[in-house]
Motif scaffolding. Structure first.
Motif, PDB file in Angstrom:
ATOM      1  N   HIS A  82      61.005  17.833 -34.088  1.00 13.17           N
ATOM      2  CA  HIS A  82      60.319  17.216 -32.956  1.00 13.17           C
ATOM      3  C   HIS A  82      60.969  17.732 -31.678  1.00 13.17           C
ATOM      4  O   HIS A  82      62.155  18.078 -31.674  1.00 13.17           O
ATOM      5  N   PRO A  83      60.247  17.769 -30.568  1.00 13.74           N
ATOM      6  CA  PRO A  83      60.852  18.151 -29.286  1.00 13.74           C
ATOM      7  C   PRO A  83      61.973  17.195 -28.899  1.00 13.74           C
ATOM      8  O   PRO A  83      61.956  16.015 -29.270  1.00 13.74           O
ATOM      9  N   ASP A  84      62.943  17.700 -28.116  1.00 16.50           N
ATOM     10  CA  ASP A  84      64.093  16.877 -27.715  1.00 16.50           C
ATOM     11  C   ASP A  84      63.702  15.664 -26.874  1.00 16.50           C
ATOM     12  O   ASP A  84      64.426  14.664 -26.830  1.00 16.50           O
ATOM     13  N   ASN A  85      62.564  15.739 -26.177  1.00 19.79           N
ATOM     14  CA  ASN A  85      62.161  14.613 -25.319  1.00 19.79           C
ATOM     15  C   ASN A  85      61.304  13.586 -26.060  1.00 19.79           C
ATOM     16  O   ASN A  85      60.702  12.697 -25.440  1.00 19.79           O
ATOM     17  N   THR A  86      61.239  13.677 -27.393  1.00 18.76           N
ATOM     18  CA  THR A  86      60.454  12.725 -28.182  1.00 18.76           C
ATOM     19  C   THR A  86      61.092  11.331 -28.112  1.00 18.76           C
ATOM     20  O   THR A  86      62.270  11.164 -28.407  1.00 18.76           O
ATOM     21  N   VAL A  87      60.301  10.335 -27.727  1.00 18.02           N
ATOM     22  CA  VAL A  87      60.771   8.946 -27.683  1.00 18.02           C
ATOM     23  C   VAL A  87      60.516   8.322 -29.052  1.00 18.02           C
ATOM     24  O   VAL A  87      59.383   8.221 -29.502  1.00 18.02           O
ATOM     25  N   VAL A  88      61.590   7.900 -29.708  1.00 20.25           N
ATOM     26  CA  VAL A  88      61.477   7.307 -31.038  1.00 20.25           C
ATOM     27  C   VAL A  88      61.095   5.833 -30.943  1.00 20.25           C
ATOM     28  O   VAL A  88      60.295   5.330 -31.731  1.00 20.25           O
ATOM     29  N   CYS A  89      61.689   5.129 -29.991  1.00 17.09           N
ATOM     30  CA  CYS A  89      61.308   3.739 -29.747  1.00 17.09           C
ATOM     31  C   CYS A  89      61.719   3.340 -28.335  1.00 17.09           C
ATOM     32  O   CYS A  89      62.573   3.981 -27.717  1.00 17.09           O
ATOM     33  N   GLN A  90      61.109   2.283 -27.835  1.00 17.25           N
ATOM     34  CA  GLN A  90      61.419   1.792 -26.500  1.00 17.25           C
ATOM     35  C   GLN A  90      61.095   0.307 -26.426  1.00 17.25           C
ATOM     36  O   GLN A  90      60.328  -0.215 -27.240  1.00 17.25           O
ATOM     37  N   VAL A  91      61.710  -0.367 -25.458  1.00 19.47           N
ATOM     38  CA  VAL A  91      61.415  -1.782 -25.221  1.00 19.47           C
ATOM     39  C   VAL A  91      60.696  -1.887 -23.888  1.00 19.47           C
ATOM     40  O   VAL A  91      61.257  -1.545 -22.848  1.00 19.47           O
ATOM     41  N   ARG A  92      59.476  -2.366 -23.934  1.00 23.11           N
ATOM     42  CA  ARG A  92      58.671  -2.471 -22.717  1.00 23.11           C
ATOM     43  C   ARG A  92      58.601  -3.915 -22.243  1.00 23.11           C
ATOM     44  O   ARG A  92      58.640  -4.851 -23.030  1.00 23.11           O
ATOM     45  N   ARG A  93      58.490  -4.065 -20.956  1.00 18.35           N
ATOM     46  CA  ARG A  93      58.425  -5.394 -20.354  1.00 18.35           C
ATOM     47  C   ARG A  93      57.105  -6.083 -20.734  1.00 18.35           C
ATOM     48  O   ARG A  93      56.044  -5.449 -20.784  1.00 18.35           O
ATOM     49  N   SER A  94      57.154  -7.367 -21.016  1.00 15.39           N
ATOM     50  CA  SER A  94      55.951  -8.163 -21.246  1.00 15.39           C
ATOM     51  C   SER A  94      55.898  -9.268 -20.189  1.00 15.39           C
ATOM     52  O   SER A  94      56.856  -9.497 -19.454  1.00 15.39           O
ATOM     53  N   ARG A  95      54.784  -9.979 -20.115  1.00 13.41           N
ATOM     54  CA  ARG A  95      54.618 -11.020 -19.094  1.00 13.41           C
ATOM     55  C   ARG A  95      55.615 -12.156 -19.281  1.00 13.41           C
ATOM     56  O   ARG A  95      56.006 -12.821 -18.322  1.00 13.41           O
ATOM     57  N   LEU A  96      56.008 -12.392 -20.520  1.00 13.61           N
ATOM     58  CA  LEU A  96      56.900 -13.519 -20.811  1.00 13.61           C
ATOM     59  C   LEU A  96      58.362 -13.102 -20.877  1.00 13.61           C
ATOM     60  O   LEU A  96      59.224 -13.907 -21.213  1.00 13.61           O
TER      61      LEU A  96
END
Length: 206
Positions: free
Chosen positions: A168-182
């Motif tokens: 996979h390319p080096d800039n591949t994001v495997v996982c992330q935590v995104r902001r939610s409304r709560l």
């Protein structure tokens, strides 16, 4: 990596009539590529249940009725469009000293601070393409998400392993935590997101 043994019979006739007769008898026509020439064989459909209907990755030992065995991985599978029965499988022969590429399941460990604060864990990939010699292929790729805060991303370069490499390319994001409304954002989460925004702005100006 775990291996599954599938018993089969080598096929001499590979025409449409012979293939249809096999399927009518509950057999699945298969081909092994990667050797000196393609090898055709068939096995009962039930023999593939532990290989096909699982989220785990396996190598395969194909044991033919002539006493010859082949180590392989499943390369492609075809299902009937109406009944979903298996109608054909392609395998690729593997060798102990030759690297192969295989999709390996991703398992997460640990508790993400960002998720505990209400963020959403996003994983674009449930499987990652891994390249290694067969003996070094893992059963799964383990990812520790303990350090992930809201706004954090984990790149594939951060989960390297000496036994195998990722295709996979080096800039591949495997996982992330995104902001939610709560989500409840801590001060250090805010700082991290601000730092990320500043870096993005600096990159855009360059």
């Amino acid at each position: 990596m775990k291996s599954i043994t599938i018993n089969g019979s080598q096929r001499e006739s590979v025409g449409k009539k012979a293939t249809k007769a096999l399927r009518n008898a509950g057999q699945v026509p298969c081909v092994i590529y990667g050797g000196d020439k393609p090898l055709h064989f068939s096995s009962p459909e039930l023999a593939f249940s532990k290989l096909v209907y699982t989220a785990s990755a396996h190598t395969v030992v194909i044991a033919l009725d002539n006493g010859v065995e082949y180590s392989a991985i499943m390369q492609d599978i075809q299902f009937h469009p109406v009944t979903d029965k298996i109608i054909h499988i392609d395998f690729y022969q593997i060798f102990d000293n030759k690297e192969i590429t295989m999709e390996i399941p991703v398992h997460t460990v640990g508790s993400s601070k960002g998720v505990m604060n209400g963020g959403n864990l996003r994983m674009p990939f449930r499987k990652l393409r891994v390249k290694a010699i067969p003996s070094k292929l893992p059963d799964f790729v383990e990812i520790d998400i303990s350090s992930l805060k809201i706004g954090s991303k984990l790149y594939i370069t951060e989960i390297g392993n000496e036994d195998y490499k990722f295709v996979h390319p080096d800039n591949t994001v495997v996982c992330q935590v995104r902001r939610s409304r709560l989500a409840v954002v801590d001060a250090d989460d805010d700082e991290e997101e601000e730092d990320g925004a500043e870096e993005a702005a600096e990159t855009a100006q360059e």
